[in-house]
Design a protein around this motif. Structure first.
Motif, PDB file in Angstrom:
ATOM      1  N   ARG A  13      23.169  31.800  -4.729  1.00  7.20           N
ATOM      2  CA  ARG A  13      22.735  31.372  -6.061  1.00  7.20           C
ATOM      3  C   ARG A  13      22.297  29.900  -6.089  1.00  7.20           C
ATOM      4  N   ALA A  14      22.513  29.205  -4.992  1.00  4.64           N
ATOM      5  CA  ALA A  14      22.012  27.827  -4.910  1.00  4.64           C
ATOM      6  C   ALA A  14      20.495  27.802  -4.723  1.00  4.64           C
ATOM      7  N   PHE A  15      19.921  28.981  -4.431  1.00  5.67           N
ATOM      8  CA  PHE A  15      18.478  29.052  -4.166  1.00  5.67           C
ATOM      9  C   PHE A  15      17.786  29.943  -5.183  1.00  5.67           C
ATOM     10  N   ASN A  16      16.503  29.727  -5.332  1.00  2.00           N
ATOM     11  CA  ASN A  16      15.684  30.719  -6.008  1.00  2.00           C
ATOM     12  C   ASN A  16      15.490  31.885  -5.050  1.00  2.00           C
ATOM     13  N   ALA A  17      15.675  33.108  -5.582  1.00  2.00           N
ATOM     14  CA  ALA A  17      15.696  34.300  -4.726  1.00  2.00           C
ATOM     15  C   ALA A  17      14.421  34.463  -3.899  1.00  2.00           C
ATOM     16  N   GLY A  35       1.960  27.204  -8.013  1.00  2.00           N
ATOM     17  CA  GLY A  35       1.909  26.395  -9.221  1.00  2.00           C
ATOM     18  C   GLY A  35       2.885  25.236  -9.209  1.00  2.00           C
ATOM     19  N   ALA A  36       2.787  24.413 -10.243  1.00  3.08           N
ATOM     20  CA  ALA A  36       3.712  23.293 -10.375  1.00  3.08           C
ATOM     21  C   ALA A  36       5.087  23.818 -10.782  1.00  3.08           C
ATOM     22  N   GLY A  37       6.117  23.118 -10.364  1.00  6.58           N
ATOM     23  CA  GLY A  37       7.470  23.472 -10.784  1.00  6.58           C
ATOM     24  C   GLY A  37       7.956  24.811 -10.272  1.00  6.58           C
ATOM     25  N   SER A  38       7.400  25.274  -9.157  1.00  9.31           N
ATOM     26  CA  SER A  38       7.809  26.591  -8.663  1.00  9.31           C
ATOM     27  C   SER A  38       8.979  26.498  -7.688  1.00  9.31           C
ATOM     28  N   GLY A  39       9.461  25.285  -7.439  1.00  9.27           N
ATOM     29  CA  GLY A  39      10.638  25.137  -6.586  1.00  9.27           C
ATOM     30  C   GLY A  39      10.327  24.976  -5.106  1.00  9.27           C
ATOM     31  N   LYS A  40       9.077  24.742  -4.786  1.00 10.71           N
ATOM     32  CA  LYS A  40       8.675  24.592  -3.378  1.00 10.71           C
ATOM     33  C   LYS A  40       9.382  23.420  -2.716  1.00 10.71           C
ATOM     34  N   SER A  41       9.263  22.267  -3.366  1.00 12.13           N
ATOM     35  CA  SER A  41       9.809  21.053  -2.755  1.00 12.13           C
ATOM     36  C   SER A  41      11.327  21.124  -2.665  1.00 12.13           C
ATOM     37  N   ALA A  42      11.945  21.620  -3.732  1.00 11.64           N
ATOM     38  CA  ALA A  42      13.416  21.710  -3.727  1.00 11.64           C
ATOM     39  C   ALA A  42      13.878  22.632  -2.598  1.00 11.64           C
ATOM     40  N   PHE A  43      13.185  23.742  -2.417  1.00 14.34           N
ATOM     41  CA  PHE A  43      13.571  24.667  -1.350  1.00 14.34           C
ATOM     42  C   PHE A  43      13.396  24.043   0.027  1.00 14.34           C
ATOM     43  N   SER A  81      23.698  16.337  -2.085  1.00 16.17           N
ATOM     44  CA  SER A  81      24.819  16.252  -3.030  1.00 16.17           C
ATOM     45  C   SER A  81      25.097  17.598  -3.716  1.00 16.17           C
ATOM     46  N   ARG A  82      24.054  18.381  -3.977  1.00 16.67           N
ATOM     47  CA  ARG A  82      24.281  19.719  -4.548  1.00 16.67           C
ATOM     48  C   ARG A  82      25.140  20.584  -3.633  1.00 16.67           C
ATOM     49  N   PHE A  83      24.865  20.495  -2.348  1.00  8.24           N
ATOM     50  CA  PHE A  83      25.632  21.297  -1.384  1.00  8.24           C
ATOM     51  C   PHE A  83      27.011  20.696  -1.111  1.00  8.24           C
ATOM     52  N   ASP A 203       9.062  31.842 -10.699  1.00  7.89           N
ATOM     53  CA  ASP A 203       9.996  32.076  -9.596  1.00  7.89           C
ATOM     54  C   ASP A 203      11.137  31.069  -9.585  1.00  7.89           C
ATOM     55  N   ASN A 204      11.092  30.105 -10.502  1.00 10.88           N
ATOM     56  CA  ASN A 204      12.073  29.017 -10.470  1.00 10.88           C
ATOM     57  C   ASN A 204      12.996  29.078 -11.685  1.00 10.88           C
ATOM     58  N   ARG A 205      14.210  29.592 -11.473  1.00  7.50           N
ATOM     59  CA  ARG A 205      15.108  29.749 -12.622  1.00  7.50           C
ATOM     60  C   ARG A 205      15.819  28.443 -12.970  1.00  7.50           C
ATOM     61  N   PHE A 206      15.548  27.391 -12.219  1.00  8.64           N
ATOM     62  CA  PHE A 206      16.169  26.099 -12.529  1.00  8.64           C
ATOM     63  C   PHE A 206      15.286  25.224 -13.417  1.00  8.64           C
ATOM     64  N   LEU A 207      14.124  25.754 -13.771  1.00  9.54           N
ATOM     65  CA  LEU A 207      13.184  24.925 -14.520  1.00  9.54           C
ATOM     66  C   LEU A 207      13.617  24.771 -15.982  1.00  9.54           C
ATOM     67  N   ALA A 208      13.469  23.550 -16.505  1.00 11.04           N
ATOM     68  CA  ALA A 208      13.857  23.292 -17.892  1.00 11.04           C
ATOM     69  C   ALA A 208      12.883  23.975 -18.853  1.00 11.04           C
TER      70      ALA A 208
END
Ligand code: ADP
Ligand code: MG
Length: 413
Positions: A13-17, A35-43, A81-83, A203-208
């Motif tokens: 659950r720390a990742f987008n599926a 697209g923007a905000g799709s979680g690419k960089s975070a992943f 820090s998240r991990f 695809d990014n459930r962490f997006l505000a």
């Protein structure tokens, strides 16, 4: 004190599926785009951190060095820090490097414009196993090829070049090089050597929620295509990107009204538009349109009077006889002035206004969507549209006095 790598369990659950299957993807070249905000960089930041725990060395690259700190470097720090892994890494903010205490593996950050660093940067221990190029559309093909050569040297790990980017233009070398076999409908390509994954904000459930709203509200068709939908953009070939479908304001000043006509009879339709130009706001409202073949000039006059009453109608000047006939039928028809480069100037002027198209203007909408600069045969474009767009012509004529007035002013300055 000795430090050994403990068994680390990271919850899914720390990742987008959508990214989970690619945590250990082996392909030599991997493209994460969309697209923007799709979680690419975070992943990719999170993956690089976990990779370091298993001894991989990653070079994180952007074109411009000064953009690294606030983007990739910050993203990597957030992941650590998240991990809850802060105790496992030493982070050097001055050097922009991250080093794993237990095995010496490193994440190094490099701007391609930092010439000295490009030559000298190597991990402390072992070979470079990974290069992650963020915003890869900013880099030149030759620079990337040079960079790829750094993935040499003995290592127990497979070597990977990972690129992340927004699909800015189909004319981009990345598109030409990698996307020939990419299935646009599936958004995923997996071969033994190449992985391509398209993702969007969905695809990014962490997006505000605010970010989601902003992406969904994007009105500019080009930006919508690239940053909201994550599809390859058509910038360069496409003439119009500054318009949206929407209702005109309730109150329209009569002095704002403009009418234009492009003649046509048999194969080509006659086309006319009624627009309202709010000069203060630079907003052009398209209120009405018609596009019809087979109208004789008396019938055309009736349609025009229904469309724009007693307003002057600026017409294609190539048909003085038709203009005279329309006048005889009570239409205030005027010839367009045209002049050198008037097509280009007219289109450029339209492009500088914000255009709001009434929902019923479906034919003009088609034309605006399809209007492309003509191909010059060498991968570039000519300063004239590729096809015939009768309503766009009519709109250019309607706005001629405004656009030429402005062009003349610009020349005087
Ligand atoms: N796995 C995740 N955990 C926490 N936040 C995430 C995760 N993935 C994405 N986000 C957040 O979502 C936002 C957009 O993600 P980002 O990776 O910047 O998208 P992209 O690079 O595709 O534009 C960022 O604020 C990021 O922190
Ligand atoms: Mg990003």
């Amino acid at each position: 004190m000795t430090k050994t790598a403990p068994q680390l369990l990271v919850p899914a659950r720390a990742f987008n599926a959508v990214y989970l299957p690619y945590l250990q993807a082996p392909q030599r070249v991997q493209l994460f785009f969309g697209g923007a905000g799709s979680g690419k960089s975070a992943f990719l930041a999170a993956r690089a951190v976990l990779d370091a725990l298993s001894g991989r060395n990653t070079l994180v690259v952007r074109q411009v060095a000064r953009t690294l700190r606030a983007s990739c470097f910050a993203e990597v720090q957030k992941s650590i820090s998240r991990f809850g892994l802060s105790h496992m890494f030493s982070i050097s903010k001055s050097e922009l490097s991250v080093t794993c205490y237990s095995n010496g593996a490193q994440l190094l950050f490099l701007g391609l414009d930092d010439v000295e660093k490009v030559k000298s940067l190597t991990p402390r221990r072992g070979a470079l196993t990974d290069i992650w190029v963020e915003e890869a559309t900013e880099t030149r093909r030759a620079d990337l090829r040079q960079l790829e050569k750094r993935l040499r040297g003995p290592s127990a790990h497979s070597k990977r070049l990972t690129l992340s980017f927004n699909p800015v233009s189909r004319g981009h070398w990345l598109y030409k090089e990698y996307f020939a076999a990419f299935p646009e409908d599936r958004g995923l390509l997996i071969t033994p050597d190449l992985l391509i994954l398209r993702t969007t904000y969905r695809d990014n459930r962490f997006l505000a929620p605010d970010d989601i709203r902003a992406l969904e509200a994007e009105k500019d068709p080009y930006f919508h295509q690239v940053y909201t939908l994550g599809e390859w953009g058509q910038l360069g070939g496409s003439v119009f990107s500054n318009w949206a479908v929407g209702e005109p304001p309730r109150e329209i000043d009569r002095t704002w009204l403009r009418c234009g006509l492009d003649f046509g009879y048999a194969a080509d339709p006659a086309a006319a538009v009624l627009a309202a130009f709010d000069r203060k706001k630079g907003t052009l409202y398209i209120l009405e349109e018609f596009k019809q073949a087979g109208l004789t000039n008396d019938l055309l006059a009736l349609r025009l009077k229904a469309l724009c009453g007693t307003l002057p109608v600026t017409c294609d000047s190539a048909e003085p006889k038709s203009i005279a006939e329309l006048r005889r039928h009570g239409v205030q028809a005027l010839p367009a002035r045209k002049g050198p480069d008037s097509v280009l100037h007219g289109l450029q002027w339209l492009n500088q206004q914000k255009m709001v198209l009434a929902p019923k203007c479906v034919h003009l909408r088609e034309e605006l969507l399809g209007c492309r600069w003509a191909d010059d045969g060498h991968g570039g474009f000519l300063p004239r549209p590729a096809g015939e767009d009768h309503l766009i012509d009519a709109l250019r004529y309607a706005m001629e006095r405004d656009s030429q007035g402005q062009a003349a002013l610009a020349l005087c300055r």
